[in-house]
Design a protein around this motif. Structure first.
Motif, short mmCIF file in Angstrom:
data_model
loop_
_atom_site.label_atom_id
_atom_site.label_comp_id
_atom_site.label_asym_id
_atom_site.label_seq_id
_atom_site.Cartn_x
_atom_site.Cartn_y
_atom_site.Cartn_z
N LYS A 73 58.04 73.33 43.60
CA LYS A 73 57.00 72.59 42.89
C LYS A 73 57.08 72.94 41.41
O LYS A 73 57.12 74.12 41.06
N LEU A 74 57.11 71.93 40.56
CA LEU A 74 57.17 72.15 39.12
C LEU A 74 55.84 72.70 38.63
O LEU A 74 54.79 72.08 38.82
N MET A 75 55.89 73.86 37.97
CA MET A 75 54.68 74.51 37.48
C MET A 75 54.58 74.46 35.95
O MET A 75 53.48 74.36 35.41
N ILE A 76 55.70 74.59 35.29
CA ILE A 76 55.77 74.58 33.83
C ILE A 76 57.02 73.81 33.42
O ILE A 76 58.07 73.97 34.04
N ASN A 110 62.16 68.53 37.09
CA ASN A 110 62.11 67.80 38.35
C ASN A 110 60.70 67.85 38.91
O ASN A 110 60.28 68.85 39.50
N ASP A 111 59.98 66.74 38.74
CA ASP A 111 58.56 66.75 39.08
C ASP A 111 58.26 66.37 40.53
O ASP A 111 57.14 66.62 41.00
N PRO A 124 52.25 70.41 34.30
CA PRO A 124 52.03 69.08 34.91
C PRO A 124 50.59 68.95 35.36
O PRO A 124 49.90 69.97 35.60
N SER A 125 50.15 67.73 35.50
CA SER A 125 48.82 67.48 35.99
C SER A 125 48.63 68.12 37.36
O SER A 125 49.50 68.04 38.23
#
Lengths: 111, 116
Positions: free
Chosen positions: A47-50, B103-104, A57-58
């Motif tokens: 999961k993208l955190m920064i 990569n979201d 991210p929102s």
């Protein structure tokens, strides 16, 4: 391509702050403001955190923050919570040839 | 809701080939860079390849150059990874991810095992 260097483990008690470092070179972390951090729980997708060193991210709590100095980026988790226990990976742009490089990962334990 | 669903993994002998697919939904696929990232069992993440929205630019990690090919079909909202000359060290969970460097969104991965 060499992986970015992260400590294999980090820990803290609930409510405390912990900082995870990510050391690269002048060709990756030091050259671009394209450092991102990912959280991965066991058997889950990352999961993208920064992203872009400091942006969240929102939906990511503001307890998570990023910074960079020279060739080293850092992720700070403030007010540790049990659900923060996970593996954390840094990632950096590394130029047109090597493009993207990840760190080896840090296992964060909430004591 | 953004969804990425990988398929095509399995057991293959060294030297063999496999084609991975990633079905995308919930966003305008043709507007986004897409990537493949892999994770060997018990190991960390490794970027594999990235492709531009129109398919005109592709980048690969050195260890797969000349063996793997990333491609996409924007009409089918699909991303692919053709893997040839597979080696034991290619054994990993392969994730499809939206984005070029950040990569979201990620899929759940498809497992590739290279073994005789």
């Amino acid at each position: 391509q060499s992986a970015l260097t992260q400590p294999p483990s980090a820990s803290g008690s609930p409510g405390q702050s912990v900082t995870i470092s990510c050391t690269g070179t002048s060709s990756d972390v030091g050259a671009y403001n394209y450092v991102s951090w990912y959280q991965q729980h066991p058997d889950k997708a990352p999961k993208l955190m920064i992203y872009e060193v400091t942006k969240r991210p929102s939906g990511v709590p503001d307890r998570f923050s990023g910074s960079k100095s020279g060739n080293t980026a850092s992720l700070t988790v403030s007010g540790l919570q049990a659900e923060d226990e996970a593996d954390y990976y840094c990632c950096s742009h590394a130029g047109s040839n090597n493009f993207v490089v990840f760190g080896g990962g840090t296992k964060l334990t909430v004591l | 809701e953004v969804q990425l669903v990988e398929s095509g993994g399995g057991l293959v002998q060294p030297g063999g080939s496999l084609r991975l697919s990633c079905a995308a939904s919930g966003f305008t696929f043709s507007n986004h860079w897409m990537s493949w990232v892999r994770q060997a069992p018990g190991k960390g993440l490794e970027w594999v390849a990235t492709i531009k929205p129109d398919g005109s630019e592709k980048s690969y990690v050195d260890s797969v150059k000349g063996r793997f090919t990333i491609s996409r079909d924007n009409a089918q909202n699909s991303l692919y990874l053709q893997m040839n000359s597979l080696r034991a060290e290619d054994t990993a969970l392969y994730f499809c991810a939206r984005g070029r460097i950040n990569n979201d969104y990620w899929g759940q991965g498809t497992l590739v095992t290279v073994s005789s």
